[in-house]
Design an enzyme around this catalytic site. Structure first.
Site, mmCIF file in Angstrom:
data_model
loop_
_atom_site.group_PDB
_atom_site.id
_atom_site.type_symbol
_atom_site.label_atom_id
_atom_site.label_comp_id
_atom_site.label_asym_id
_atom_site.label_seq_id
_atom_site.Cartn_x
_atom_site.Cartn_y
_atom_site.Cartn_z
ATOM 1 N N ARG A 113 -85.513 23.831 -9.707
ATOM 2 C CA ARG A 113 -86.212 23.517 -8.643
ATOM 3 C C ARG A 113 -86.385 24.507 -7.784
ATOM 4 O O ARG A 113 -87.844 24.521 -6.907
ATOM 5 C CB ARG A 113 -85.497 22.377 -8.144
ATOM 6 C CG ARG A 113 -86.037 21.609 -6.617
ATOM 7 C CD ARG A 113 -87.363 20.856 -6.907
ATOM 8 N NE ARG A 113 -87.920 20.210 -5.974
ATOM 9 C CZ ARG A 113 -89.016 19.815 -5.705
ATOM 10 N NH1 ARG A 113 -90.178 20.033 -6.432
ATOM 11 N NH2 ARG A 113 -89.348 18.962 -4.440
ATOM 12 N N VAL A 125 -87.782 13.348 -0.492
ATOM 13 C CA VAL A 125 -87.586 13.147 0.832
ATOM 14 C C VAL A 125 -87.177 14.472 1.665
ATOM 15 O O VAL A 125 -87.741 14.874 2.524
ATOM 16 C CB VAL A 125 -86.269 12.428 1.054
ATOM 17 C CG1 VAL A 125 -85.716 12.153 2.485
ATOM 18 C CG2 VAL A 125 -86.397 10.899 0.499
ATOM 19 N N ARG A 174 -87.843 7.877 -12.039
ATOM 20 C CA ARG A 174 -86.345 6.770 -11.614
ATOM 21 C C ARG A 174 -86.607 5.551 -11.495
ATOM 22 O O ARG A 174 -87.339 5.066 -10.777
ATOM 23 C CB ARG A 174 -86.001 7.454 -10.104
ATOM 24 C CG ARG A 174 -85.614 8.914 -10.167
ATOM 25 C CD ARG A 174 -85.300 9.410 -8.674
ATOM 26 N NE ARG A 174 -86.195 9.241 -7.844
ATOM 27 C CZ ARG A 174 -86.421 9.618 -6.252
ATOM 28 N NH1 ARG A 174 -85.274 9.649 -5.861
ATOM 29 N NH2 ARG A 174 -87.294 9.647 -5.647
ATOM 30 N N THR A 176 -79.227 8.868 -3.809
ATOM 31 C CA THR A 176 -77.835 7.782 -3.789
ATOM 32 C C THR A 176 -78.179 6.640 -4.639
ATOM 33 O O THR A 176 -78.774 5.214 -4.238
ATOM 34 C CB THR A 176 -77.438 7.188 -2.494
ATOM 35 O OG1 THR A 176 -78.600 6.773 -1.708
ATOM 36 C CG2 THR A 176 -76.911 8.189 -1.582
ATOM 37 N N CYS A 205 -86.001 3.035 -4.327
ATOM 38 C CA CYS A 205 -85.787 2.464 -2.897
ATOM 39 C C CYS A 205 -85.453 0.827 -3.229
ATOM 40 O O CYS A 205 -84.554 0.314 -3.229
ATOM 41 C CB CYS A 205 -86.720 2.428 -1.948
ATOM 42 S SG CYS A 205 -87.069 4.267 -1.415
ATOM 43 N N THR A 235 -79.978 6.624 1.574
ATOM 44 C CA THR A 235 -79.393 5.363 1.767
ATOM 45 C C THR A 235 -78.201 5.080 1.482
ATOM 46 O O THR A 235 -77.787 5.448 0.118
ATOM 47 C CB THR A 235 -80.658 4.601 0.595
ATOM 48 O OG1 THR A 235 -81.912 5.009 1.375
ATOM 49 C CG2 THR A 235 -80.192 3.128 0.877
#
Length: 428
Positions: free
Chosen positions: A38, A15, A329, A83, A258, A118
């Site tokens: 990263r 994101v 994930r 989250t 999601c 989220t």
């Protein structure tokens, strides 16, 4: 739209990074992440998520850093950290609370903090703002302000990207809302939608993915029914889809950050206010059971073909949560693998998109190289990576033993008209 704000992005994953690169076209952006590896990779111009191509990344005017004091250069902070849920499927707000603490310690008068992560309705104002106030010593609505603009990134999707997806924005008050709208409107060509409140924007986000989860659960349940009836689910959906208002959902595994997670946030908040949801948890339970169902169907078909299950080798193609991305994930392919292993099957997993070290660390799965794959009694096309589909039936046949063998097509994407005669196909 234009603005005079200096932007920082906290969290540079699927994101945050696309947002940072988009804003960087109009001024320097502070890109912060706590993951040193990263940051080093991004500084070297490489994005392992493949959401931003290397040339665009190298040309972007972004200061990639793990130093939180650099955030003081900005006055518009976008928090885009994960989250997830914990082992009990309860919301885990620790990443967003830690990010709030980090930003709060650098907060100045006049700053605005916008959350993209989220959350359930009310979390920004009830849970995050107190952290910002405590760490900064400032008051929200007086010294600084907050907004919420839910992320809508679809990993691996090169058509619907950060800049061409309508952006929902919200603010603590009307002045904040207009500034948030101006900042996002400067880069999002699809425009912005001003939500009436932060809570409404938060609710809209969890509803988007909860709706998809419920619809997919219905189709998954139908696929179980049609399997018992001996009819093909995709053939049924194709026929039903000739009606103008039929919704085009298909059966499959529901993982990722999601759809497989967000409904738990809404479920959690509903229970907090005294309502026990019925459809939402039932849909989650059904979708989470699909990996086991697929594995059990594969085992039953192998037995019918005369294979000794305990001695069989099964090749699983793909382990990421969806096609053409390396994201592990909440992948539900792991449920297929574990169920097969529990029945004594030897499982070999191949996924060229996924980092082998990450698969071992996160899932305890050792990925095979293509040249090391042994011939198997069954191939499960768990993730429809484009690389797999391009190689087609000839390649799939080369992975199978020279006898009547089984191919499980989880997504129903393989062409049935060209299936080799020695292969039995099963799909959801």
């Amino acid at each position: 739209m234009s603005h005079n704000r200096k932007v920082s992005i906290i969290g540079l994953g699927y994101v945050g990074l696309p947002a940072a690169v988009a804003f960087a076209k109009y001024g320097r952006v502070i890109g912060f992440d706590i993951n040193q590896q990263r940051i080093q990779a991004l500084q070297a111009g490489h994005d392992h998520t493949h959401e931003v191509d290397n040339i665009a990344l190298q040309q972007a005017d972004v200061l990639f850093t793990t130093d939180p004091t650099q955030l003081k250069q900005a006055d518009f902070h976008i928090i885009a950290v994960p989250t997830p849920v914990d082992e009990q499927k309860h919301p885990d707000l620790l990443p967003v609370l830690k990010a709030s603490k980090t930003v709060g310690q650098q907060l100045k008068r006049g700053d605005i903090v916008v959350y993209e992560s989220t959350v359930y309705p009310g979390a920004t104002e009830e849970t995050c703002v107190p952290v910002l106030e405590r760490e900064s010593g400032l008051r929200c609505g007086v010294d600084f302000s907050v907004g919420y603009s839910p992320e809508r990134i679809n990993p691996g999707d090169k058509v619907h990207t950060f800049t061409n997806i309508m952006k929902v924005v919200s603010g603590f008050d009307t002045d904040t809302l207009e500034i948030v709208a101006q900042v996002y409107g400067s880069v999002v060509t699809a425009g912005v939608y001003r939500a009436a409140s932060i809570k409404i924007a938060e609710a809209a986000k969890v509803v988007e993915n909860t709706q998809r989860d419920v619809n997919i659960a219905l189709i998954n349940e139908l696929s179980m029914i049609f399997n018992r009836l001996g009819i093909d689910t995709h053939d049924v959906l194709k026929a039903a889809g000739t009606k103008w208002n039929f919704l085009p959902f298909t059966p499959g595994l529901v993982g990722g950050h999601c759809i497989g997670v967000d409904p738990y946030y809404l479920d959690h908040k509903a229970r907090q206010v005294g309502y026990k949801p019925q459809i939402i948890p039932a849909s989650r339970l059904l979708n989470d059971s699909m990996g086991v169902f697929i594995a059990e169907q594969a085992l039953q078909h192998l037995e019918r073909l005369g294979s000794i299950v305990q001695a069989s080798i099964v090749t699983v193609l793909g382990i990421s949560f969806k096609e053409n991305v390396p994201d592990l994930r909440n992948t539900r392919v792991i449920d297929i693998i574990h169920t097969l292993q529990q029945h004594g099957v030897i499982v070999q997993v191949y996924d060229p998109f996924v980092d082998a070290t990450e698969a071992q660390h996160e899932l305890g799965i050792t990925l095979c190289k293509a040249e090391d794959l042994k011939k198997s009694a069954c191939v499960i096309l768990a993730v429809a990576h484009q690389d797999f589909l391009k190689q087609g039936w000839a390649w799939l046949s080369s992975l199978l033993e020279d006898k009547r063998s089984l191919v499980v097509d989880v997504k129903g994407v393989l062409p049935r008209e060209t299936i080799p005669p020695n292969i039995q196909l099963w799909r959801l």
